[in-house]
Design an enzyme around this catalytic site. Structure first.
Site, PDB file in Angstrom:
ATOM      1  N   ASP A  39       0.873  -1.165   0.000  1.00  0.00           N
ATOM      2  CA  ASP A  39       0.000   0.000   0.000  1.00  0.00           C
ATOM      3  C   ASP A  39       0.920   1.229   0.000  1.00  0.00           C
ATOM      4  OD1 ASP A  39      -2.367   1.570   0.294  1.00  0.00           O
ATOM      5  OD2 ASP A  39      -1.959   1.719   2.435  1.00  0.00           O
ATOM      6  N   ASP A  41      -0.244   5.096   1.235  1.00  0.00           N
ATOM      7  CA  ASP A  41      -0.502   5.985   2.364  1.00  0.00           C
ATOM      8  C   ASP A  41      -0.410   5.244   3.686  1.00  0.00           C
ATOM      9  OD1 ASP A  41      -0.922   8.218   0.774  1.00  0.00           O
ATOM     10  OD2 ASP A  41      -3.080   7.909   0.628  1.00  0.00           O
TER      11      ASP A  41
END
Length: 276
Positions: A39, A41
């Site tokens: 991922d 963020d």
């Protein structure tokens, strides 16, 4: 910052018209044994890139009418409105890019990047993120780490002739668990199938997924018992996986190893890499 292949590149606007961008590296032979999915963020960077960019707005905040216009499950739509507002307020591309580049990495993340660089013959790395291509590539290029990633799956974003950052949804899907614009499980399943075909029928020996958020849960159902989920400790992904394990959720087969620092991930990868 990470400087595995020299100094960070000079300031420039990357080509971000596509939502899934391959690196230019040739396909290695023999095929790499492991796949690492990230991922972005609060996994690669230590805060939401959307929140960081809002600090470029007048007064470093949004008006109440805009903040309250969010609809559950339609965050991509909300971010489109925010970016349009910022353009109307005269916020420039340079200001937005600067805010993205200033986001600090998560603790130990650069250590993890260095490890993957040192073992590049074994690890293929991919980003799967509900952020956007402009933010992700801007940050990775500034960090000197873009070369590590074979693909980036995220929402397309590019500046138009009026200087507005235009954000579009990644795809349409039928998953009821995920936001309207992205199902990460669909992305992961399709990528694993395509890469196996491209690799002459050879699957990855193990798949690792490093994440933090609730939208990182759905792709866990695409992974098997030899694979490992790395949820960031005390973040939503960690809590939800604990709940699923306690409930004996059907289809959840992946091993779970929480992380607080990228060094935690490195330590686990080193152990698992030794298992043939």
């Amino acid at each position: 910052m990470f400087t595995g292949v020299g100094e960070p590149p000079s300031h420039r606007s990357p080509n971000m018209a596509a939502s899934s961008v391959p690196s230019t590296a040739p396909v290695p032979y023999p095929p790499k044994r492991f796949l690492v999915l990230f991922d972005f963020d609060e996994t690669i960077v230590n805060e939401s890139s959307d929140d960081a960019v809002v600090r470029a707005a007048p007064g470093q905040q949004l008006p109440d009418w805009l903040r309250h216009s969010y609809r559950e499950g339609y965050y991509n739509e909300q971010m489109q409105r925010i970016l349009a507002y910022m353009a109307e307020q005269g916020v420039t591309e340079d200001s937005i890019r600067s805010k993205v580049e200033q986001i600090p990495p998560t603790p130990g993340l650069l250590t993890l990047f260095h490890y993957l660089q040192s073992r590049k013959q074994d690890f293929e790395s991919v980003v799967v993120s509900d952020a956007n291509m402009y933010f992700i590539e801007a940050w990775l290029e500034r960090a000197g780490a873009r070369h590590l990633f074979h693909r980036i799956f995220t929402n397309p974003a590019s500046f138009d002739a009026q200087g507005r950052l235009v954000l579009r949804p990644f795809h349409a899907h039928g998953c009821q668990r995920c936001p309207d614009n992205m199902c990460k499980q669909v992305i992961v399943r399709e990528y694993l199938a395509r890469r196996q075909q491209e690799r002459g029928g050879c699957p990855f020996q193990r798949v690792f997924y490093v994440g933090d958020g609730a939208n990182d849960i759905c792709p866990m159902l695409a992974l098997g018992p030899r694979d490992t989920a790395f949820p960031r400790r005390h973040f939503p992904m960690h809590r939800l996986l604990q709940e699923m394990q306690d409930a004996g959720t059907e289809g959840l087969k992946v091993s779970v190893v929480p992380w607080a620092s990228g060094q935690d991930v490195v330590d686990c990868l080193k152990r698992l890499e030794e298992e043939r």
